[in-house]
Scaffold this motif. Sequence first.
Motif, PDB file in Angstrom:
ATOM      1  N   ALA A  73      45.024  48.058  44.183  1.00 38.92           N
ATOM      2  CA  ALA A  73      46.158  48.797  43.611  1.00 38.92           C
ATOM      3  C   ALA A  73      47.424  47.946  43.643  1.00 38.92           C
ATOM      4  CB  ALA A  73      46.364  50.102  44.383  1.00 38.92           C
ATOM      5  N   GLU A  74      47.591  47.222  44.753  1.00 43.40           N
ATOM      6  CA  GLU A  74      48.788  46.366  44.846  1.00 43.40           C
ATOM      7  C   GLU A  74      48.754  45.279  43.775  1.00 43.40           C
ATOM      8  OE1 GLU A  74      48.949  45.168  48.941  1.00 43.40           O
ATOM      9  OE2 GLU A  74      49.557  47.187  49.556  1.00 43.40           O
ATOM     10  N   ALA A  75      47.583  44.725  43.517  1.00 48.45           N
ATOM     11  CA  ALA A  75      47.469  43.683  42.497  1.00 48.45           C
ATOM     12  C   ALA A  75      47.729  44.250  41.103  1.00 48.45           C
ATOM     13  CB  ALA A  75      46.087  43.036  42.568  1.00 48.45           C
ATOM     14  N   VAL A  76      47.207  45.444  40.826  1.00 44.98           N
ATOM     15  CA  VAL A  76      47.460  46.085  39.523  1.00 44.98           C
ATOM     16  C   VAL A  76      48.970  46.293  39.353  1.00 44.98           C
ATOM     17  CG1 VAL A  76      47.146  48.213  38.180  1.00 44.98           C
ATOM     18  CG2 VAL A  76      45.197  47.221  39.389  1.00 44.98           C
ATOM     19  N   ALA A  77      49.625  46.785  40.409  1.00 45.25           N
ATOM     20  CA  ALA A  77      51.070  47.028  40.339  1.00 45.25           C
ATOM     21  C   ALA A  77      51.838  45.723  40.150  1.00 45.25           C
ATOM     22  CB  ALA A  77      51.535  47.746  41.604  1.00 45.25           C
ATOM     23  N   ILE A 133      49.321  56.023  33.460  1.00 44.03           N
ATOM     24  CA  ILE A 133      48.767  56.369  34.776  1.00 44.03           C
ATOM     25  C   ILE A 133      47.511  55.520  34.988  1.00 44.03           C
ATOM     26  CG2 ILE A 133      47.755  58.213  36.180  1.00 44.03           C
ATOM     27  CD1 ILE A 133      49.378  60.174  34.290  1.00 44.03           C
ATOM     28  N   ILE A 134      47.542  54.710  36.050  1.00 45.01           N
ATOM     29  CA  ILE A 134      46.375  53.882  36.381  1.00 45.01           C
ATOM     30  C   ILE A 134      45.843  54.374  37.724  1.00 45.01           C
ATOM     31  CG2 ILE A 134      45.492  51.552  36.668  1.00 45.01           C
ATOM     32  CD1 ILE A 134      47.988  50.462  35.310  1.00 45.01           C
ATOM     33  N   ILE A 135      44.649  54.901  37.705  1.00 47.76           N
ATOM     34  CA  ILE A 135      44.092  55.491  38.929  1.00 47.76           C
ATOM     35  C   ILE A 135      43.072  54.542  39.554  1.00 47.76           C
ATOM     36  CG2 ILE A 135      42.603  57.346  39.803  1.00 47.76           C
ATOM     37  CD1 ILE A 135      44.047  59.293  38.092  1.00 47.76           C
ATOM     38  N   GLY A 136      43.244  54.303  40.853  1.00 44.88           N
ATOM     39  CA  GLY A 136      42.279  53.525  41.622  1.00 44.88           C
ATOM     40  C   GLY A 136      41.421  54.480  42.425  1.00 44.88           C
ATOM     41  N   VAL A 137      40.106  54.350  42.294  1.00 43.80           N
ATOM     42  CA  VAL A 137      39.218  55.285  42.989  1.00 43.80           C
ATOM     43  C   VAL A 137      37.873  54.616  43.283  1.00 43.80           C
ATOM     44  CG1 VAL A 137      38.473  56.327  40.773  1.00 43.80           C
ATOM     45  CG2 VAL A 137      38.217  57.625  42.879  1.00 43.80           C
ATOM     46  N   PRO A 138      37.458  54.637  44.561  1.00 43.85           N
ATOM     47  CA  PRO A 138      36.138  54.098  44.873  1.00 43.85           C
ATOM     48  C   PRO A 138      35.041  55.114  44.532  1.00 43.85           C
ATOM     49  CG  PRO A 138      37.165  54.890  46.876  1.00 43.85           C
ATOM     50  CD  PRO A 138      38.160  55.114  45.769  1.00 43.85           C
ATOM     51  N   GLY A 172      46.102  55.822  29.900  1.00 45.58           N
ATOM     52  CA  GLY A 172      45.326  55.988  31.130  1.00 45.58           C
ATOM     53  C   GLY A 172      44.405  54.808  31.363  1.00 45.58           C
ATOM     54  N   ALA A 173      44.277  54.411  32.634  1.00 50.58           N
ATOM     55  CA  ALA A 173      43.339  53.342  32.996  1.00 50.58           C
ATOM     56  C   ALA A 173      42.815  53.637  34.399  1.00 50.58           C
ATOM     57  CB  ALA A 173      44.029  51.981  32.942  1.00 50.58           C
ATOM     58  N   ALA A 174      41.699  53.008  34.755  1.00 54.68           N
ATOM     59  CA  ALA A 174      41.107  53.284  36.071  1.00 54.68           C
ATOM     60  C   ALA A 174      40.373  52.056  36.594  1.00 54.68           C
ATOM     61  CB  ALA A 174      40.144  54.466  35.973  1.00 54.68           C
ATOM     62  N   PHE A 175      40.413  51.916  37.921  1.00 55.04           N
ATOM     63  CA  PHE A 175      39.723  50.805  38.577  1.00 55.04           C
ATOM     64  C   PHE A 175      39.180  51.297  39.913  1.00 55.04           C
ATOM     65  CE2 PHE A 175      42.776  50.067  41.960  1.00 55.04           C
ATOM     66  CZ  PHE A 175      43.940  50.630  41.452  1.00 55.04           C
ATOM     67  N   GLY A 176      38.245  50.537  40.477  1.00 54.56           N
ATOM     68  CA  GLY A 176      37.775  50.946  41.795  1.00 54.56           C
ATOM     69  C   GLY A 176      36.729  50.016  42.374  1.00 54.56           C
ATOM     70  N   SER A 177      36.715  50.009  43.695  1.00 57.21           N
ATOM     71  CA  SER A 177      35.705  49.280  44.437  1.00 57.21           C
ATOM     72  C   SER A 177      34.434  50.136  44.485  1.00 57.21           C
ATOM     73  CB  SER A 177      36.274  49.045  45.836  1.00 57.21           C
ATOM     74  OG  SER A 177      35.302  48.561  46.690  1.00 57.21           O
ATOM     75  N   TYR A 178      33.278  49.489  44.529  1.00 56.24           N
ATOM     76  CA  TYR A 178      32.026  50.243  44.562  1.00 56.24           C
ATOM     77  C   TYR A 178      30.963  49.422  45.287  1.00 56.24           C
ATOM     78  CZ  TYR A 178      29.819  47.206  41.140  1.00 56.24           C
ATOM     79  OH  TYR A 178      29.272  46.122  40.525  1.00 56.24           O
ATOM     80  N   GLY A 179      29.822  50.055  45.550  1.00 59.28           N
ATOM     81  CA  GLY A 179      28.749  49.347  46.230  1.00 59.28           C
ATOM     82  C   GLY A 179      27.587  49.029  45.321  1.00 59.28           C
ATOM     83  N   TRP A 180      27.060  50.009  44.593  1.00 55.44           N
ATOM     84  CA  TRP A 180      25.851  49.758  43.794  1.00 55.44           C
ATOM     85  C   TRP A 180      25.807  50.494  42.463  1.00 55.44           C
ATOM     86  CZ3 TRP A 180      26.216  51.806  48.651  1.00 55.44           C
ATOM     87  CH2 TRP A 180      26.051  53.184  48.763  1.00 55.44           C
ATOM     88  N   GLY A 199      46.928  45.512  35.094  1.00 54.81           N
ATOM     89  CA  GLY A 199      48.269  46.093  35.201  1.00 54.81           C
ATOM     90  C   GLY A 199      49.199  45.538  34.133  1.00 54.81           C
ATOM     91  N   LYS A 200      49.076  44.246  33.898  1.00 51.91           N
ATOM     92  CA  LYS A 200      49.942  43.600  32.903  1.00 51.91           C
ATOM     93  C   LYS A 200      49.636  44.121  31.495  1.00 51.91           C
ATOM     94  CE  LYS A 200      51.688  39.114  31.606  1.00 51.91           C
ATOM     95  NZ  LYS A 200      51.206  37.916  30.994  1.00 51.91           N
TER      96      LYS A 200
END
Length: 130
Positions: A2-6, A34-39, A68-76, A119-120
Amino acid sequence: MAEAVAEGAKTVEGVEVELSYYVPPEALSSFDAIIIGVPTYHHDMTLDIKNLFEEAAAKNIALKGKIGAAFGSYGWSGEAPKLVLEIMKNKFEMQVTESPLLVRYTPDQSALETCRALGKRVAEKLIHPS
Ligand SMILES: Cc1cc2nc3c(=O)[nH]c(=O)nc-3n(C[C@H](O)[C@H](O)[C@H](O)COP(=O)(O)O)c2cc1C
């Protein structure tokens, strides 16, 4: 992430960026993008984000046309950001042009650079809508 997106969004002149870990549903209407970060947990988005959407819908918070945009960490499997984008687009009629940004487990420098680029791009779209 999130910090990197900002950080990336802040590189675009004329755009104000707010990074929050909690936003009341009413506040969503004050943003142009609105950019939402969600694992992803249990093949789903986390309850805080689900509740945010539930409350925004129940209170008829108008988000139509916002980016709207979205990003997130995940496992599989990594469903959460895709689900978030579907809700943004189908329920709230937001403008979704970015693919979900997924990073497996902990982001490395290259993944963080991808976050900055997201973010850019979103910030540039605010300045130069096309
Ligand atoms: C209880 C639990 C359930 C999880 N379920 C999924 C899942 O269904 N799909 C997936 O891709 N990753 C799953 N993960 C992995 C997380 O998405 C991954 O560890 C992610 O990096 C967590 O991000 P966070 O540290 O920001 O919460 C799960 C992790 C835990 C602990």
